[in-house]
Design an enzyme around this catalytic site. Structure first.
Site, mmCIF file in Angstrom:
data_model
loop_
_atom_site.group_PDB
_atom_site.id
_atom_site.type_symbol
_atom_site.label_atom_id
_atom_site.label_comp_id
_atom_site.label_asym_id
_atom_site.label_seq_id
_atom_site.Cartn_x
_atom_site.Cartn_y
_atom_site.Cartn_z
ATOM 1 N N HIS A 37 8.410 53.765 -5.635
ATOM 2 C CA HIS A 37 9.573 53.171 -6.306
ATOM 3 C C HIS A 37 9.636 53.628 -7.754
ATOM 4 O O HIS A 37 8.605 53.834 -8.396
ATOM 5 C CB HIS A 37 9.589 51.646 -6.181
ATOM 6 C CG HIS A 37 8.622 50.898 -7.052
ATOM 7 N ND1 HIS A 37 8.908 50.555 -8.362
ATOM 8 C CD2 HIS A 37 7.390 50.388 -6.801
ATOM 9 C CE1 HIS A 37 7.891 49.864 -8.867
ATOM 10 N NE2 HIS A 37 6.953 49.751 -7.938
ATOM 11 N N ASP A 47 3.410 51.271 -13.577
ATOM 12 C CA ASP A 47 3.893 50.688 -12.317
ATOM 13 C C ASP A 47 5.391 50.965 -12.269
ATOM 14 O O ASP A 47 6.153 50.262 -12.910
ATOM 15 C CB ASP A 47 3.592 49.191 -12.280
ATOM 16 C CG ASP A 47 4.179 48.497 -11.054
ATOM 17 O OD1 ASP A 47 4.705 49.173 -10.175
ATOM 18 O OD2 ASP A 47 4.117 47.253 -11.011
ATOM 19 N N GLU A 103 12.469 47.934 -6.169
ATOM 20 C CA GLU A 103 11.247 47.396 -5.561
ATOM 21 C C GLU A 103 10.824 46.127 -6.277
ATOM 22 O O GLU A 103 10.380 45.163 -5.664
ATOM 23 C CB GLU A 103 10.123 48.445 -5.609
ATOM 24 C CG GLU A 103 8.902 48.098 -4.766
ATOM 25 C CD GLU A 103 7.862 47.249 -5.487
ATOM 26 O OE1 GLU A 103 6.934 46.765 -4.841
ATOM 27 O OE2 GLU A 103 7.975 47.050 -6.726
ATOM 28 N N GLU A 104 10.963 46.140 -7.592
ATOM 29 C CA GLU A 104 10.438 45.023 -8.402
ATOM 30 C C GLU A 104 11.219 43.723 -8.194
ATOM 31 O O GLU A 104 10.784 42.669 -8.629
ATOM 32 C CB GLU A 104 10.448 45.406 -9.891
ATOM 33 C CG GLU A 104 9.519 46.561 -10.250
ATOM 34 C CD GLU A 104 8.034 46.218 -10.155
ATOM 35 O OE1 GLU A 104 7.694 45.083 -9.782
ATOM 36 O OE2 GLU A 104 7.214 47.110 -10.437
ATOM 37 N N ASP A 136 1.979 53.309 -4.555
ATOM 38 C CA ASP A 136 2.269 52.260 -5.537
ATOM 39 C C ASP A 136 0.968 51.950 -6.263
ATOM 40 O O ASP A 136 -0.083 52.463 -5.907
ATOM 41 C CB ASP A 136 2.852 51.016 -4.845
ATOM 42 C CG ASP A 136 3.739 50.188 -5.779
ATOM 43 O OD1 ASP A 136 3.513 50.207 -7.009
ATOM 44 O OD2 ASP A 136 4.659 49.520 -5.277
ATOM 45 N N HIS A 149 2.299 45.036 -15.144
ATOM 46 C CA HIS A 149 3.476 44.340 -15.662
ATOM 47 C C HIS A 149 3.324 43.952 -17.131
ATOM 48 O O HIS A 149 3.928 42.976 -17.579
ATOM 49 C CB HIS A 149 3.848 43.121 -14.802
ATOM 50 C CG HIS A 149 4.456 43.514 -13.478
ATOM 51 N ND1 HIS A 149 5.184 42.660 -12.704
ATOM 52 C CD2 HIS A 149 4.456 44.693 -12.812
ATOM 53 C CE1 HIS A 149 5.598 43.291 -11.610
ATOM 54 N NE2 HIS A 149 5.151 44.526 -11.659
#
Lengths: 337, 349
Positions: free
Chosen positions: A63, A169, A198-199, A221, A307
């Site tokens: 992603h 990420d 995706e998130e 990922d 994140h």
């Protein structure tokens, strides 16, 4: 060997969920010379197709969206109120430089009435705001509209074998996928998918899987880690090699898929480790359950501080992931149930 | 068919969600007693087809996966840290026997801090799963040889016990008992010339959120479907709204149940004088029926449930008489499918 400028360009491109245009353009410029055809589907998934001869289709998916903050209100003094796009921790998001797609810069801070200065620990997302230097609503609205999204405005840090940046990420995996496409040797049809959204709930990859109907999918990922001071226990370590997905919160990988990847790693002497992630889902899940089921697995790059604006990865794991991906698609025999 | 034998065989085998290969092989063997057409899809859902290949397709589904755990980390001293794969109540773990499915099955126990060593008040709080460690008694080296991160872990198998009155207790009756019920359906139908094309499916990953059944229903593209799962029977602490009597077949009526499929099941029970109860569930049923219904262009779906006490423990209790009745109700619906099948599914004006 890896190409650091390519990694840096992909990692620092703007692209929160649903606003992936800039990162799409960057990745497209890298993959176009490497494949037969590049398309973008209705959701925004970038699909790079490399033709094969075996009649079998392998979907490789990473992603390309990142987490962000979306503007929900602009007050009369020009402060922007926000909501989260994906998994944003308010505490981590406070006191950060941010930028918008049009280049507007700002900083985040939090309401101090109840929490006090320098103590965002009780801050909820509704108590965060962005200061873009405007004095009034009019001045702010000249630069930013409701619904515009901000991402962390971060530096690409090199720390020896390791790098740190926001959006590792999952851009580190996008870069790995591009890297793997270079001189890729395979007899199978390869669909390299750079997926969107995706998130915000693995929204993009399912549509791509439905359209492609692959015989095998390998998802790239990031995964979490268990090797920092007093962290939650987990077997994955930075520098421990490509992490082969067994399970995450969204998917359980079929044994014939992860043992296939482990066998390839063993045969090619590629460092690998097993990845069981209790929290967090990935695109692997939606691909596995597309149409009448797909054998779907994943290779994860361990990333610390996921994140946050200082996500940290080890380039040895990146290289191992690229090597494993290239070696896996080279196999004639793919896993079967 | 010897239902107790089928349940004994099926519950002896591991099949934690996502790792159903072993139980799948056994299910295939049982399916082959009734038909040669047996296969699995890429997710692991396993199918058997029989009846009239040109007739309307009815899909009958029960899940073969079980609740369970996974090896998450291995401590330096060889103790094994586990995480939930699906459905295990951490409160029932301390003091329980587990089986770790490594290179070979390894027995393990989950320990707990003795009361003597606890602080005041500890006894009032529950263990969290991340605090629990499995003790195999093996040396750290032996653990490394036999156990790997990602190995499935389940409650140690123990043969079902016959209580009285055809009541039995054991592990994984959720939902292997219903797989046995589907075998009984196949047995009941084996001498009939059917109008319908019947596909029986043992689905995977139900305990993780009904993940296999959507793929199964998409794959078969049936004209109608019936899921069978367990529901709660009366037990200490449960409210009447949450259970169905132990000796009655539960037939669900509600938002995601096709009204005509409900009626077919109800009528089948009535015609055969089988005791049943209408189980009203307006929203999510928490069963495969939920995900079957929305596949492709929508699938008329019904739900039959077998009442069970102490769900998700290793002493689940069911009545084999009720189980047989569940099978009879489903078989009755299948037998009744005729040339008018499409009209029988049309909703009333």
């Amino acid at each position: 060997m890896y190409e650091k400028t390519m990694i840096q360009k992909i990692v620092t491109a703007y692209g929160p969920s649903g606003r992936e245009q800039e990162v799409t353009d960057v990745i497209r410029s890298f993959v176009e010379p490497l494949v037969d055809e590049v398309t973008v589907d209705a959701l925004g998934n970038l699909i790079a197709h490399k033709k094969g001869t075996s009649g079998k289709k392998i979907m490789l998916v990473a992603h390309m969206d990142q987490i962000g903050l979306v503007v929900t209100d602009i007050d009369e003094k020009g402060f922007l109120r926000v909501s989260n796009v994906g998994g944003v921790h308010p505490v981590t998001a406070a006191a950060r430089p941010v930028r918008f797609e049009n280049g507007t810069r700002g900083v985040t801070y939090f309401e101090t009435e109840n929490s006090g200065f320098m103590n965002p620990s009780k801050t909820a997302i509704t108590q965060l705001f962005i200061d873009i230097g405007a004095d009034s609503r009019e001045e702010a609205e000249a630069k930013v509209q409701l619904g515009d999204m901000a991402v962390y405005d971060v530096n690409f840090l090199e720390m020896g074998r390791r790098i740190s940046c926001g959006a590792l990420d999952n851009r580190i995996c996008c870069a790995a996928l591009v890297e793997a496409l270079k001189d890729m040797e395979t007899e199978h049809d390869i669909y390299a998918v750079f997926s969107v959204q995706e998130e915000v709930g693995t929204r993009g990859a399912g549509a791509a899987a439905y359209a492609i109907g692959p015989d095998l999918c390998i998802n790239l990922d990031v995964t979490l880690f268990g090797d920092t001071p007093k962290c939650m226990p987990m077997a994955v370590k930075l520098g421990g090699g490509a992490a082969i997905k067994i399970m995450d919160a969204s998917v359980i990988v079929a044994p014939m898929v992860y043992t296939f990847l482990e066998d390839v790693a063993k045969a090619e002497d590629i460092a690998c480790q097993r990845d069981v992630m209790r929290m967090g889902g990935t695109d692997t899940s939606v691909v596995q359950r597309s149409r009448d089921g797909v054998l779907a697995g994943g290779i994860s790059i361990p990333v610390r501080y996921v994140h946050s604006p200082v996500e940290t990865a080890d380039l040895r794991d990146y290289e191992a992931t690229v090597a494993l991906l290239r070696a896996a698609v080279k196999r004639s025999e793919l896993p079967q149930r | 068919m010897d239902i107790f034998q089928a349940i004994t065989e099926l519950t002896a085998l591991p099949g934690v969600s996502g790792s159903e290969e072993t139980v799948c092989a056994a299910v295939q063997t049982w399916f082959r007693r009734y038909t040669d057409q047996v296969w699995s899809d890429p997710m692991g859902n396993t199918y058997a087809r029989f009846g009239n290949p040109d007739g309307p397709t009815i899909l009958l589904m029960a899940h073969m996966d079980e609740i369970g755990l996974m090896v998450y980390d291995i401590e330096e001293g060889g103790l094994v840290r586990i995480c939930n794969v699906a459905g295990v109540d951490p409160r029932v773990l301390p003091g329980s026997e587990l089986m770790i499915y490594g290179t070979e099955p390894v027995k393990a126990v989950v320990g707990a801090l003795p009361p003597h060593l606890q602080k005041a008040g500890d006894v009032m709080s529950n263990y969290k799963i991340e605090e629990l460690l499995c003790d195999t008694g093996l040396s750290p080296e032996e653990v490394k040889e036999r156990i790997r991160i990602g190995d499935p872990v389940a409650f140690a198998p123990r043969p079902p016990q016959k209580l009285v009155n055809n009541v039995i207790a054991g592990k994984t009756f959720d939902d292997r008992a219903c797989i046995a019920a589907l075998l009984e359906v196949m047995d009941l139908l084996k001498d009939y010339k059917l109008y319908a094309n019947v596909v029986v499916c043992a689905s995977v990953q139900e305990e993780r959120g009904m993940l296999g059944s959507g793929v199964g229903a998409y794959h078969i593209d049936p004209d109608m479907a019936i899921a069978i799962d367990v529901c709660h029977a009366p037990q200490p602490g449960a409210k009447p709204v949450d259970y169905v009597d132990f000796d009655k077949v539960a037939i669900t009526r509600g938002g995601n149940i096709h009204p005509k499929m409900y009626e077919k099941l109800r009528d089948s029970a009535k015609e055969q004088n089988i005791a049943f109860e209408t189980d009203v569930t307006i929203s999510r049923t928490g069963t495969d029926a939920w995900s079957i219904q929305v596949q492709r262009g929508g699938i008329p779906t019904g739900l039959v449930s077998l009442p069970l006490r102490y769900m998700h423990t290793s002493v689940e209790v069911i009545s084999m008489d009720t189980l047989k009745n569940c099978a009879k109700v489903i078989a009755g619906v299948v037998r009744a499918i005729g040339a008018d099948w499409e009209e029988t599914l049309c909703l009333d004006d």
